[in-house]
Enzyme design. Structure first.
Site, PDB file in Angstrom:
ATOM      1  N   ASN A   9      36.173  33.429 -42.192  1.00 56.88           N
ATOM      2  CA  ASN A   9      35.403  34.655 -41.982  1.00 56.88           C
ATOM      3  C   ASN A   9      35.755  35.205 -40.603  1.00 56.88           C
ATOM      4  O   ASN A   9      35.321  34.672 -39.593  1.00 56.88           O
ATOM      5  CB  ASN A   9      33.903  34.308 -42.077  1.00 56.88           C
ATOM      6  CG  ASN A   9      33.005  35.472 -41.702  1.00 56.88           C
ATOM      7  OD1 ASN A   9      33.456  36.607 -41.598  1.00 56.88           O
ATOM      8  ND2 ASN A   9      31.722  35.180 -41.503  1.00 56.88           N
ATOM      9  N   LYS A  11      34.907  37.956 -39.308  1.00 59.71           N
ATOM     10  CA  LYS A  11      33.827  38.785 -38.729  1.00 59.71           C
ATOM     11  C   LYS A  11      34.405  40.106 -38.199  1.00 59.71           C
ATOM     12  O   LYS A  11      35.314  40.659 -38.812  1.00 59.71           O
ATOM     13  CB  LYS A  11      33.070  37.986 -37.665  1.00 59.71           C
ATOM     14  CG  LYS A  11      32.567  36.654 -38.227  1.00 59.71           C
ATOM     15  CD  LYS A  11      31.533  35.978 -37.381  1.00 59.71           C
ATOM     16  CE  LYS A  11      31.104  34.678 -38.050  1.00 59.71           C
ATOM     17  NZ  LYS A  11      30.063  33.966 -37.314  1.00 59.71           N
ATOM     18  N   HIS A  94      25.332  36.785 -45.367  1.00 55.30           N
ATOM     19  CA  HIS A  94      25.589  36.023 -44.139  1.00 55.30           C
ATOM     20  C   HIS A  94      24.384  36.211 -43.210  1.00 55.30           C
ATOM     21  O   HIS A  94      23.781  37.279 -43.172  1.00 55.30           O
ATOM     22  CB  HIS A  94      26.874  36.522 -43.477  1.00 55.30           C
ATOM     23  CG  HIS A  94      27.313  35.648 -42.349  1.00 55.30           C
ATOM     24  ND1 HIS A  94      26.715  35.690 -41.104  1.00 55.30           N
ATOM     25  CD2 HIS A  94      28.260  34.681 -42.274  1.00 55.30           C
ATOM     26  CE1 HIS A  94      27.291  34.785 -40.325  1.00 55.30           C
ATOM     27  NE2 HIS A  94      28.232  34.160 -41.014  1.00 55.30           N
ATOM     28  N   GLU A  96      24.193  36.799 -40.192  1.00 61.04           N
ATOM     29  CA  GLU A  96      24.317  37.938 -39.278  1.00 61.04           C
ATOM     30  C   GLU A  96      23.909  39.229 -39.980  1.00 61.04           C
ATOM     31  O   GLU A  96      23.367  40.149 -39.355  1.00 61.04           O
ATOM     32  CB  GLU A  96      25.748  38.004 -38.723  1.00 61.04           C
ATOM     33  CG  GLU A  96      25.982  36.876 -37.724  1.00 61.04           C
ATOM     34  CD  GLU A  96      27.422  36.425 -37.574  1.00 61.04           C
ATOM     35  OE1 GLU A  96      28.332  37.125 -38.045  1.00 61.04           O
ATOM     36  OE2 GLU A  96      27.622  35.336 -36.986  1.00 61.04           O
ATOM     37  N   GLU A 166      24.806  27.558 -44.253  1.00 60.45           N
ATOM     38  CA  GLU A 166      25.151  27.859 -42.861  1.00 60.45           C
ATOM     39  C   GLU A 166      23.883  27.857 -42.012  1.00 60.45           C
ATOM     40  O   GLU A 166      23.209  28.898 -41.899  1.00 60.45           O
ATOM     41  CB  GLU A 166      25.822  29.230 -42.761  1.00 60.45           C
ATOM     42  CG  GLU A 166      27.133  29.330 -43.492  1.00 60.45           C
ATOM     43  CD  GLU A 166      28.065  30.315 -42.821  1.00 60.45           C
ATOM     44  OE1 GLU A 166      29.226  29.953 -42.566  1.00 60.45           O
ATOM     45  OE2 GLU A 166      27.629  31.443 -42.519  1.00 60.45           O
ATOM     46  N   GLY A 172      28.526  29.605 -34.426  1.00 62.76           N
ATOM     47  CA  GLY A 172      29.056  30.101 -33.157  1.00 62.76           C
ATOM     48  C   GLY A 172      28.506  29.381 -31.937  1.00 62.76           C
ATOM     49  O   GLY A 172      28.658  29.858 -30.814  1.00 62.76           O
ATOM     50  N   SER A 212      30.234  26.285 -36.796  1.00 68.25           N
ATOM     51  CA  SER A 212      30.989  25.509 -35.797  1.00 68.25           C
ATOM     52  C   SER A 212      31.905  24.461 -36.417  1.00 68.25           C
ATOM     53  O   SER A 212      32.075  23.371 -35.859  1.00 68.25           O
ATOM     54  CB  SER A 212      30.041  24.883 -34.766  1.00 68.25           C
ATOM     55  OG  SER A 212      29.381  25.896 -34.024  1.00 68.25           O
TER      56      SER A 212
HETATM   57  P1  PGA Z   1      31.475  29.726 -36.766  1.00 68.41           P
HETATM   58  O1  PGA Z   1      30.939  30.789 -37.856  1.00 68.41           O
HETATM   59  O2  PGA Z   1      32.470  28.848 -37.469  1.00 68.41           O
HETATM   60  O3  PGA Z   1      32.081  30.555 -35.676  1.00 68.41           O
HETATM   61  O4  PGA Z   1      30.273  28.936 -36.313  1.00 68.41           O
HETATM   62  C1  PGA Z   1      30.728  30.430 -39.180  1.00 68.41           C
HETATM   63  C2  PGA Z   1      30.200  31.601 -39.972  1.00 68.41           C
HETATM   64  O5  PGA Z   1      29.398  32.385 -39.437  1.00 68.41           O
HETATM   65  O6  PGA Z   1      30.567  31.794 -41.143  1.00 68.41           O
END
Ligand code: PGA
Length: 254
Positions: A9, A11, A94, A96, A166, A172, A212
């Site tokens: 992803n 983003k 997601h 976010e 997640e 992140g 992460s």
């Molecule tokens: P990350 O994000 O690997 O940077 O923690 C994962 C995600 O949001 O899908």
């Protein structure tokens, strides 16, 4: 046997130019890799460039979102059937999008229905906040999200669906869930799918872990037989993604 997935992803990173270049690099390293479905998920505006870069390879393409409407006068939105001209996958719900753009379970479910009608394979994300985990509410939160954004789908649709666990506190932050946390959450999610669709159907659904993920921790996360790969953010923007995809494939030898 469920074929595992390594989904990157990207983003809101990489415009068409950089995305096309990075996709070409990934293709050079991962084309033909067996035992894993590798899915690259750039921003909408880079879908066309990445689709050209990946054409004729085994790498697959997805989008990070889609409209809940099939088409029409919805300024700024992108319809699932437009995405389906270029790719096969779409991330929905997601954290976010749920957190910053107010997406509810009901909206995520409608998006999943629209995506499935267009022939896309949705990756529906669920996961708890840190306060919820600390208050021992993880199972309750996952249950509400899965019931609200997944279980409204029909029996004949569920085989096309992937669920991503997640935990929001792991995204992140550099603080991944433990393999045990990921195993527990995937077990809860699969049990909910089993109650609604029956065990056979539930056993066929891929459940990913995201938050992460790195080349260093993916092996341990894949030790859970319930975890069918990763949804990878930060590390998917680096050549490290190649290593992660290879580790996912190696964790489930055919
Ligand atoms: P990350 O994000 O690997 O940077 O923690 C994962 C995600 O949001 O899908």
């Amino acid at each position: 046997m469920r074929t595992p997935i390594a989904a990157g992803n990207w983003k809101m990173q990489y415009g068409p130019h950089q995305a096309g270049e990075f996709a070409t690099l990934l293709r050079g390293q991962l084309d033909g890799l067996r035992g894993v479905e590798v899915v690259v998920i750039p921003p909408y505006i880079a879908l066309d460039a990445v689709s050209r870069a990946l054409a004729g390879s085994t790498l697959q393409l997805g989008a990070q979102n889609c409209s809940d409407q099939p088409g029409g006068a919805y300024t700024g939105e992108i319809a699932a059937r437009m995405i389906a001209e270029l790719g096969d996958w779409v991330i929905l719900g997601h954290s976010e999008r749920r957190g910053y753009y107010g997406e509810t379970d009901e909206l995520v479910l409608r998006k999943a229905q629209t995506a499935l009608a267009a022939g896309l394979r949705p990756i529906i994300c669920v996961g708890e906040r840190l306060e919820e985990r600390e208050a021992n509410l993880t199972e309750r939160v996952l249950s509400a999200q899965v019931r609200g954004s997944v279980l409204g789908l029909r029996e004949d649709q569920i085989a096309q669906v992937t669920v991503a666990y997640e935990p929001i506190w792991a995204i992140g932050t550099g603080r991944a869930a433990t393999p045990q946390d990921a195993d527990d959450a995937a077990t809860v999610i699969r049990a909910l799918l089993g109650e609604r669709y029956g065990d056979v159907a539930a056993q066929a659904v891929r459940i990913l872990y995201g938050g992460s993920v790195t080349a260093a921790n993916i092996g341990a996360l894949m030790a859970s037989p319930q975890v069918d790969g990763g949804l990878i953010g930060g590390a998917s923007l680096k050549p490290e993604f190649v290593e992660i995809a290879r580790s996912i494939a190696a964790a489930r030898p055919a």
